[in-house]
Write a protein that holds these residues in place. Sequence first.
Motif, short mmCIF file in Angstrom:
data_model
loop_
_atom_site.label_atom_id
_atom_site.label_comp_id
_atom_site.label_asym_id
_atom_site.label_seq_id
_atom_site.Cartn_x
_atom_site.Cartn_y
_atom_site.Cartn_z
N ASP A 199 -1.05 19.77 -21.01
CA ASP A 199 -0.97 21.20 -21.32
C ASP A 199 -1.23 22.10 -20.10
OD1 ASP A 199 -3.64 20.63 -21.06
OD2 ASP A 199 -4.26 21.56 -22.94
N LYS A 200 -1.29 21.49 -18.92
CA LYS A 200 -1.50 22.25 -17.68
C LYS A 200 -0.60 21.69 -16.60
CE LYS A 200 -6.45 22.85 -18.58
NZ LYS A 200 -6.49 22.09 -19.83
N ASP A 201 -0.27 22.52 -15.64
CA ASP A 201 0.46 22.06 -14.46
C ASP A 201 -0.58 21.60 -13.45
OD1 ASP A 201 1.95 21.63 -12.19
OD2 ASP A 201 2.92 23.57 -12.19
N GLU A 243 3.88 11.46 -10.24
CA GLU A 243 4.59 11.22 -11.50
C GLU A 243 3.96 10.06 -12.28
OE1 GLU A 243 6.77 13.30 -12.86
OE2 GLU A 243 6.30 14.49 -11.08
N TRP A 244 3.58 9.01 -11.57
CA TRP A 244 2.93 7.87 -12.23
C TRP A 244 1.61 8.29 -12.84
CZ3 TRP A 244 3.65 2.60 -13.18
CH2 TRP A 244 4.95 2.16 -12.92
N ARG A 245 0.82 9.09 -12.14
CA ARG A 245 -0.47 9.54 -12.65
C ARG A 245 -0.29 10.35 -13.93
NH1 ARG A 245 -5.81 8.74 -13.49
NH2 ARG A 245 -6.94 10.68 -13.47
N LYS A 246 0.67 11.26 -13.92
CA LYS A 246 0.91 12.09 -15.11
C LYS A 246 1.38 11.24 -16.29
CE LYS A 246 3.47 15.12 -12.89
NZ LYS A 246 4.28 16.30 -12.55
N LEU A 268 -2.77 17.41 -7.80
CA LEU A 268 -2.45 16.00 -7.56
C LEU A 268 -1.93 15.79 -6.15
CD1 LEU A 268 -0.77 14.80 -10.89
CD2 LEU A 268 -2.91 13.97 -9.88
N GLU A 269 -1.04 16.65 -5.72
CA GLU A 269 -0.49 16.51 -4.37
C GLU A 269 -1.59 16.62 -3.32
OE1 GLU A 269 2.99 18.15 -1.38
OE2 GLU A 269 2.68 19.18 -3.28
N ALA A 270 -2.46 17.61 -3.48
CA ALA A 270 -3.57 17.78 -2.53
C ALA A 270 -4.47 16.55 -2.52
CB ALA A 270 -4.37 19.04 -2.88
N PHE A 271 -4.80 16.04 -3.71
CA PHE A 271 -5.64 14.85 -3.80
C PHE A 271 -5.02 13.67 -3.07
CE2 PHE A 271 -6.52 10.76 -5.79
CZ PHE A 271 -7.90 10.71 -5.72
N PHE A 272 -3.78 13.32 -3.41
CA PHE A 272 -3.15 12.15 -2.81
C PHE A 272 -2.98 12.31 -1.30
CE2 PHE A 272 -1.68 11.22 -7.22
CZ PHE A 272 -2.26 9.98 -7.33
N ARG A 273 -2.56 13.47 -0.84
CA ARG A 273 -2.38 13.68 0.60
C ARG A 273 -3.71 13.54 1.34
NH1 ARG A 273 2.48 14.86 2.14
NH2 ARG A 273 3.97 15.75 0.67
N LYS A 307 0.85 -1.19 0.00
CA LYS A 307 0.00 0.00 0.00
C LYS A 307 0.89 1.24 0.00
CE LYS A 307 -4.05 -1.76 2.41
NZ LYS A 307 -4.92 -1.58 3.58
N ALA A 308 0.52 2.20 -0.82
CA ALA A 308 1.22 3.47 -0.83
C ALA A 308 0.87 4.25 0.43
CB ALA A 308 0.83 4.27 -2.07
N THR A 309 1.78 5.10 0.83
CA THR A 309 1.59 5.97 1.99
C THR A 309 1.80 7.42 1.55
OG1 THR A 309 3.90 5.98 2.67
CG2 THR A 309 2.52 4.17 3.50
N VAL A 310 1.60 8.34 2.46
CA VAL A 310 1.82 9.75 2.17
C VAL A 310 3.27 9.99 1.74
CG1 VAL A 310 1.77 12.08 3.18
CG2 VAL A 310 -0.06 10.48 3.68
N ALA A 311 4.19 9.16 2.19
CA ALA A 311 5.60 9.30 1.77
C ALA A 311 5.78 9.04 0.28
CB ALA A 311 6.48 8.35 2.59
N ASP A 312 4.80 8.40 -0.36
CA ASP A 312 4.88 8.07 -1.79
C ASP A 312 4.21 9.10 -2.69
OD1 ASP A 312 6.12 5.42 -1.58
OD2 ASP A 312 4.22 4.79 -0.68
N VAL A 313 3.74 10.20 -2.13
CA VAL A 313 2.94 11.16 -2.90
C VAL A 313 3.64 11.62 -4.18
CG1 VAL A 313 1.98 13.51 -2.87
CG2 VAL A 313 1.44 11.91 -1.04
N ASN A 314 4.90 12.00 -4.10
CA ASN A 314 5.60 12.48 -5.30
C ASN A 314 5.68 11.40 -6.37
OD1 ASN A 314 5.98 15.07 -4.30
ND2 ASN A 314 7.95 14.58 -3.40
N LEU A 315 5.93 10.20 -5.96
CA LEU A 315 5.96 9.07 -6.90
C LEU A 315 4.59 8.86 -7.54
CD1 LEU A 315 7.45 6.33 -7.82
CD2 LEU A 315 6.17 5.34 -5.93
#
Length: 148
Positions: A30-32, A16-19, A37-42, A5-13
């Motif tokens: 075409d957008k940043d 990148e996978w989602r993008k 994404l960070e807010a969603f995952f956290r 299971k992913a944890t909050v420590a994996d958010v950056n990873l």
Amino acid sequence: MNYRKATVADVNLLMEWRKTQLVDEGIKADKDIDIELEAFFRKKLAAGSLIQLVVEEQNEIIATGAIVIYDFPPSYTNKSGKKAYVTNMYTKNDYRGKGIASSLLMKLVEEAQNLGITKMWLGASKLGRPVYKKFGFTETDEWMELEL
């Protein structure tokens, strides 16, 4: 292969996978969307409403898959009202066709069942449709969408 299971420590990873997944599915980058994404995952990981699994081989992520848990009003066909939306299913090219996505899906189904969820749904990419159909998902005409 190691499934975890992913944890909050994996958010950056996870970001990148989602993008990468979105671009691979033909969506123009075409957008940043990093802040969103960070807010969603956290938020979802902290609340327990996102169960994101990652598959590792020799300390390298090779696949990922998730369910987002939503509360709907209870119904006669879904007493709890809870449903799990399958998302973020992505496997690196070199590992496709080896049953990893099916295995991930089975583990996500088990996670949902452990939470008492009896309904799952998803929006499948062209690449993913055969995997989901083979697994037992059926296509319906239920969904309609309005873009604002």
